[in-house]
Write a protein that holds these residues in place. Structure first.
Motif, mmCIF file in Angstrom:
data_model
loop_
_atom_site.group_PDB
_atom_site.id
_atom_site.type_symbol
_atom_site.label_atom_id
_atom_site.label_comp_id
_atom_site.label_asym_id
_atom_site.label_seq_id
_atom_site.Cartn_x
_atom_site.Cartn_y
_atom_site.Cartn_z
ATOM 1 N N GLN A 103 0.981 -1.318 0.072
ATOM 2 C CA GLN A 103 -0.105 0.001 0.140
ATOM 3 C C GLN A 103 0.970 1.231 0.181
ATOM 4 O OE1 GLN A 103 -0.168 -2.417 2.196
ATOM 5 N NE2 GLN A 103 -2.172 -3.525 1.638
ATOM 6 N N ALA A 104 1.925 1.125 0.842
ATOM 7 C CA ALA A 104 2.959 2.462 0.968
ATOM 8 C C ALA A 104 3.525 2.729 -0.431
ATOM 9 C CB ALA A 104 3.909 2.382 1.819
ATOM 10 N N LEU A 105 4.142 1.380 -1.072
ATOM 11 C CA LEU A 105 4.859 1.600 -2.167
ATOM 12 C C LEU A 105 3.705 2.209 -3.448
ATOM 13 C CD1 LEU A 105 7.081 1.134 -3.855
ATOM 14 C CD2 LEU A 105 6.618 -1.098 -4.215
ATOM 15 N N ARG A 106 2.632 1.733 -3.492
ATOM 16 C CA ARG A 106 1.636 2.356 -4.290
ATOM 17 C C ARG A 106 1.421 3.685 -4.048
ATOM 18 N NH1 ARG A 106 -1.481 -0.905 -7.498
ATOM 19 N NH2 ARG A 106 -3.338 0.102 -7.023
ATOM 20 N N ARG A 107 1.366 4.044 -3.142
ATOM 21 C CA ARG A 107 1.135 5.644 -2.547
ATOM 22 C C ARG A 107 2.249 6.222 -2.977
ATOM 23 N NH1 ARG A 107 -1.208 3.822 2.410
ATOM 24 N NH2 ARG A 107 0.901 4.107 3.211
ATOM 25 N N ARG A 108 3.584 5.883 -2.765
ATOM 26 C CA ARG A 108 4.678 6.681 -3.452
ATOM 27 C C ARG A 108 4.550 6.663 -5.010
ATOM 28 N NH1 ARG A 108 10.385 4.814 -2.046
ATOM 29 N NH2 ARG A 108 10.624 6.936 -2.990
ATOM 30 N N MET A 109 4.203 5.442 -5.604
ATOM 31 C CA MET A 109 3.904 5.412 -7.176
ATOM 32 C C MET A 109 3.009 6.369 -7.428
ATOM 33 S SD MET A 109 4.759 4.259 -10.068
ATOM 34 C CE MET A 109 5.630 2.665 -9.760
ATOM 35 N N ALA A 110 1.758 6.451 -6.978
ATOM 36 C CA ALA A 110 0.702 7.470 -7.357
ATOM 37 C C ALA A 110 1.058 8.898 -7.147
ATOM 38 C CB ALA A 110 -0.682 7.062 -6.525
ATOM 39 N N HIS A 111 2.036 9.261 -6.138
ATOM 40 C CA HIS A 111 2.319 10.605 -5.932
ATOM 41 C C HIS A 111 3.491 10.948 -6.885
ATOM 42 C CE1 HIS A 111 0.722 10.115 -1.477
ATOM 43 N NE2 HIS A 111 -0.037 10.517 -2.457
ATOM 44 N N GLY A 112 3.911 10.096 -7.809
ATOM 45 C CA GLY A 112 5.043 10.277 -8.771
ATOM 46 C C GLY A 112 6.584 10.331 -8.032
ATOM 47 N N ASP B 142 3.393 10.177 -16.415
ATOM 48 C CA ASP B 142 2.713 9.358 -17.630
ATOM 49 C C ASP B 142 2.869 7.955 -17.698
ATOM 50 O OD1 ASP B 142 5.448 9.679 -17.950
ATOM 51 O OD2 ASP B 142 5.520 9.949 -20.217
ATOM 52 N N LYS B 143 3.862 7.574 -16.705
ATOM 53 C CA LYS B 143 4.013 6.010 -16.489
ATOM 54 C C LYS B 143 3.168 5.532 -15.331
ATOM 55 C CE LYS B 143 8.489 6.153 -18.825
ATOM 56 N NZ LYS B 143 9.791 5.789 -18.784
ATOM 57 N N VAL B 144 2.510 6.283 -14.492
ATOM 58 C CA VAL B 144 2.166 5.789 -13.258
ATOM 59 C C VAL B 144 0.828 4.922 -13.388
ATOM 60 C CG1 VAL B 144 1.004 6.347 -10.992
ATOM 61 C CG2 VAL B 144 3.086 7.768 -11.999
ATOM 62 N N ASP B 145 -0.166 5.182 -14.194
ATOM 63 C CA ASP B 145 -1.202 4.536 -14.478
ATOM 64 C C ASP B 145 -0.666 3.024 -15.218
ATOM 65 O OD1 ASP B 145 -2.904 6.320 -13.363
ATOM 66 O OD2 ASP B 145 -3.641 7.057 -15.181
ATOM 67 N N ALA B 146 0.012 3.103 -16.159
ATOM 68 C CA ALA B 146 0.362 1.668 -16.508
ATOM 69 C C ALA B 146 1.252 0.830 -15.579
ATOM 70 C CB ALA B 146 1.187 1.934 -17.777
ATOM 71 N N GLY C 261 -6.485 0.693 -8.457
ATOM 72 C CA GLY C 261 -6.515 0.575 -6.930
ATOM 73 C C GLY C 261 -6.103 1.878 -6.432
ATOM 74 N N THR C 262 -6.169 3.031 -7.097
ATOM 75 C CA THR C 262 -5.527 4.557 -6.381
ATOM 76 C C THR C 262 -6.549 5.301 -5.968
ATOM 77 O OG1 THR C 262 -5.648 5.356 -8.584
ATOM 78 C CG2 THR C 262 -3.414 4.441 -7.796
ATOM 79 N N VAL C 263 -7.931 4.890 -5.964
ATOM 80 C CA VAL C 263 -9.070 5.666 -5.610
ATOM 81 C C VAL C 263 -9.045 5.351 -3.922
ATOM 82 C CG1 VAL C 263 -11.737 5.915 -5.342
ATOM 83 C CG2 VAL C 263 -10.530 5.127 -7.593
ATOM 84 N N THR C 264 -8.933 6.523 -3.340
ATOM 85 C CA THR C 264 -8.836 6.650 -1.796
ATOM 86 C C THR C 264 -9.969 7.370 -1.281
ATOM 87 O OG1 THR C 264 -6.417 6.185 -1.818
ATOM 88 C CG2 THR C 264 -7.451 6.998 0.245
ATOM 89 N N PRO C 265 -10.972 6.961 -0.894
ATOM 90 C CA PRO C 265 -12.341 7.760 -0.341
ATOM 91 C C PRO C 265 -11.753 8.786 0.897
ATOM 92 C CG PRO C 265 -12.873 5.543 -0.778
ATOM 93 C CD PRO C 265 -11.293 5.456 -0.770
#
Length: 847
Positions: A166-175, A181-185, A682-686
């Protein structure tokens, strides 16, 4: 010159912070006065990592031209000339550009280590060569850059750089890892939560294994044989009997009392291969152990207590769990039993638990190993009884003043012959009969001390004794061999039955089947070999055990399967009668291999078909649904810019309105595409907060024509726990979809109600409805039901709406509208403390 030391920062995936940790360590060493330089570091334009390079000496890189491009690689000569105490070399698995000094960067590092330079490096778990197939099965990506496991194993220090998925994906989503331009893929492919979790587990287990190796190495170097109770390791001794399940469950309860405890179930089999243990029962116990988080082991050893203790000490176990003996009281004449022997010889550092069970003292059955399968100890005992027994009996009887008489002497010698037959089989019994006949003749038949028989009756008695002894020995030996054959056939039938069951259940684990072959026949290793033709070399399709052979000719036993496949076993030569069962295993191994390959091909075809479906749908959306509003905007703009026509103010306003309408449609379509991408990655965080529905729902109706919706939201509804933005977007998509499919001037009804802990928002239209079998399909991406007109959307509205609602803990389902049409039911959770006792009456608001 002493060899340099290698320190590796190991990570589960890119972006966990390996390079950052390496640079931080470099700063600590520089502050302590260590001569530390940067030989090669790739910061990937990550600002925080790049900042850490400041203050560190960097060795110049070497530019290498390849295919009209220039690449920067580590300059090994420059580092060797500088000769620092410590060199930082990033990305140990990197493949150097052609023309470099070495093909791989780890080979460059090897040169630095030989020169006495300490190296600090980084590597990801997926780059270890032995894990390539595992990583490919998890991620679907084959790693091209790998390092031999031995390189990492030889490292003096391995430090795991860990981060939760989860933390790694947050780092990814924050760029913080890749460009935007590569984050979503990346999030939707390699960096999926399941992939990251599996890779993290691989890294943790690999490091744990290395810790165990270091511990075992240290114990060996310091000649430490006593167990070290670093963590509880519980060894469960299995016999293949039904009590094994009780022992495994008992050990599991013991392990649950301590964190990090480990269960190792072990079955000790004699070296003769097929045994009296039930393969079916052992398979059940193996499954039970693995379900409880333990491991199953198969050990060959004729002395069971010694083999069990050797295994326990070899794995640094702290406890042994055994079952109470199943032997009856009279069977203890054979010895004290495994449990008592293990408890006596275990020593003070190894606890032995004897667990009672329902099979205690019910008997173990008769031994089945007779005749050709007798152990060396049993054969020696048989010859001792057959040869030494008559001699001792002669000394005993000769020492008596008044012997029991010739008839009783004959019976005593006959007893020794039967004993020799029971212990050693036919040959010792025949020797006993011959020796007994001579001794009876020489010592007990008048005239004594000669081989002459004076009385014909005594001669007949000796002849009858020899005949009876031979007959009894033959019958006993025949019965023993028949018992062995029956037991063997029973074992074979159970093995074949288990094998047939695995076929019917569709089990496709080739390694598990080969392991079963190894255990069944008591082999050291088993390999399934194949080749394309008679002139092609053999390749290994699967193997278990240490050092499997590469060719059938090198194996102790080989079983051909067809023209181009063979099952090769190493360890001992099998008797001819075992090859029938081995042939069945070989045929099943080929079937399992074919099934695995077909499953892999089917999965690849499924992924390809799914990808083609999504690409086709997206292409259709781009080629039509997105181009339609673009064409309208282009036409309106071209008209406004035309100098040939003088547009009135009303015409200009109409063209501008068309441009605005087209832009709104484009914004809506692109928004849905982006929302779907966020949901799939899975980057939708309500951001949940409490609010009233009447604060959000009216705002969601701004995109529908005025007067097309009837809104019924009671003012007394309880508040709901939702994300306002996500809820507004979901309701807007649902209502717009309902208005789109409503015929004529039919109005869409949006009504809310509450019951218990739920708040429902129902959006009902009067369209033609959707059949029950299609109600779930309309929520899939790129799905438009029936004859929806082109240009009406890309089929993502409902998919996005359901994704947003489920991310907030709610549900979205489709129902039939009474009287015709479709009703979307959006269910949300009432905020804590807001639950009403009964249903809330609606209030009518027109929109």
């Amino acid at each position: 010159m002493a060899r340099g030391k290698l320190r590796i920062y190991l990570g589960a995936a890119p972006g966990v912070g390996k390079t950052y940790a390496m640079l931080s360590e470099a700063h600590r060493r520089v502050e302590r006065g260590t001569d530390c330089v940067v030989a090669f570091v790739e910061h990937h334009d990550r600002p925080r990592t790049e900042v850490l390079l400041h203050g560190l000496e960097q060795i110049r890189l070497r530019d290498i031209e390849h295919r009209s491009a220039v690449f920067a690689e580590m300059d090994v000569d420059a580092v060797l000339e500088r000769a620092p105490a410590v060199a930082l070399v990033d990305e140990l698995a990197h493949t150097n550009v052609p023309g470099s000094r070495n093909a791989k960067r780890w080979q460059d590092v090897e040169e630095l280590l030989k020169a006495g330079i300490d190296v600090v490096s980084t590597v990801n778990i997926q780059h270890l060569e032995s894990l390539g197939d595992v990583v490919e099965s998890i991620t679907g990506v084959r790693q091209q850059e790998t390092i031999p496991d031995e390189v990492a194993r030889r490292a003096d220090q391995i430090e795991l750089v860990d981060m939760s998925p989860q933390a790694l994906r947050r780092r990814m989503a924050h760029g913080n890892i890749y460009q935007s331009d590569k984050v979503d893929a990346a999030l939707s492919n390699y960096f999926r939560p399941g992939n990251l979790t599996a890779l993290r587990e691989l890294a943790l287990l690999w490091v744990a294994d290395r810790v165990d190796e270091y511990l075992q190495q240290y114990r060996g170097e310091h000649d430490i044989s006593a167990p070290w109770q670093a963590r509880e390791r519980i060894v469960v001794g299995l016999t293949g009997g039904p009590e094994g399940r009780t022992l495994i469950r008992r050990a599991s309860r013991m392990a649950a009392k301590g964190s990090g405890s480990e269960i190792l179930a072990v079955y000790i089999a004699r070296s003769d291969g097929l045994t009296s243990a039930s393969p079916k029962e052992l398979a059940v116990q193996r499954t039970l152990v693995e379900d409880l988080g333990g491991t199953f082991h198969h050990v060959i050893g004729d002395d069971i207590p010694t083999a069990l203790l050797a295994f326990a000490r070899g794995v640094n176990a702290t406890q042994i769990v055994l079952g109470s003996s199943r032997r009856k009281a009279w069977q203890y004449v054979y010895g004290p039993g495994v449990g008592a022997t293990v408890a006596r010889e275990s020593g003070p550092d190894l606890d032995v638990h004897i667990v009672t069970h329902e099979e205690v003292a019910k008997g173990r059955g008769l031994p089945i190993a007779r005749g050709a399968r007798l152990s060396r100890t049993r054969i020696i005992s048989g010859w001792a009884a057959g040869v030494g027994g008559p001699a001792l009996l002669t000394l005993l009887l000769h020492g008596l003043e008044n012997g029991p008489g010739l008839a009783n002497d004959v019976l005593l010698f006959l007893f020794m012959t039967v004993t020799a037959a029971l212990l050693g089989g036919l040959a010792p019994a025949l020797a006993s009969a011959a020796a007994g006949s001579l001794l009876l003749n020489y010592w007990f038949t008048p005239p004594t001390h000669t081989l002459t028989v004076q009385d014909p009756e005594n001669f007949v008695a000796i002849v009858i004794f020899f005949a009876v002894a031979v007959a009894v020995a033959s019958v006993v030996d025949l019965a023993a061999r028949r018992t062995h054959q029956a037991a063997r056939l029973r074992a074979e039938s159970e093995i074949l039955s288990t094998l047939a069951g695995s076929v019917l259940r569709g089990e496709t684990a080739l390694d598990a089947l080969l392991e079963r072959v190894r255990e069944t026949f008591g082999m050291e290793s088993v390999a399934l070999l194949e080749r394309q033709s008679e002139v092609e070399p053999w390749t290994c399709a699967g193997s278990v055990g240490p050092a499997p052979v590469a060719r059938p000719e090198d194996a102790d036993v080989d079983m051909p399967v067809g023209d181009h496949m063979a099952l090769a076993l190493s360890g001992r030569v099998l008797p001819a009668e075992d090859r029938r069962v081995l042939g069945a295993f070989a045929a099943q191994a080929v079937v399992v291999l074919d099934r695995q390959r077909l499953v892999g091909e089917a999965e690849a075809a499924r992924r390809l078909a799914e990808g083609n479906r999504i690409r086709t749908a997206l292409l259709a959306a781009v080629s039509h649904d997105l181009r339609t509003p673009l064409a309208a905007i282009k036409a309106a703009v071209s008209s406004l810019r035309s100098d040939d026509v003088a547009w009135s103010d009303a015409d200009e306003a109409e063209l501008l309105a068309a441009i605005e309408d087209g832009a709104d449609r484009l914004d809506h379509l692109v928004g849905n595409l982006l929302d779907m991408s966020r949901l799939q990655t899975g980057t939708v965080t309500p951001l949940i907060r409490e609010l009233d529905l009447d604060e959000v729902v009216p705002m969601a109706l701004g995109g529908v024509p005025e007067g097309s919706v009837d809104l019924d939201i009671p003012e007394t509804l309880p508040m709901v726990a939702v994300d306002p933005g996500l809820l507004e977007r979901a309701v807007a998509n649902i209502v717009e979809n309902a208005v789109k499919y409503s015929p004529g001037r039919e109005r869409v009804t949006v009504a809310a109600s509450a019951l218990g802990e739920r708040v429902e928002l129902r959006v009902a239209d009067r369209g033609r409805g959707v059949p029950d079998e299609a109600k779930e399909r309309i929520f899939e991406p790129f799905q438009r039901y029936g004859d929806a007109p082109r240009g009406a959307g890309v089929g993502l509205g409902l998919a996005v709406a359901r994704g947003f609602v489920e991310s907030m803990g709610g549900t979205l389902d489709a129902e039939d509208t009474p009287g015709g049409g479709l009703t979307m039911v959006l269910t949300l959770t009432a905020a804590p403390g807001q639950v009403r006792a009964g249903p809330v009456p609606p209030a009518h608001i027109a929109s």
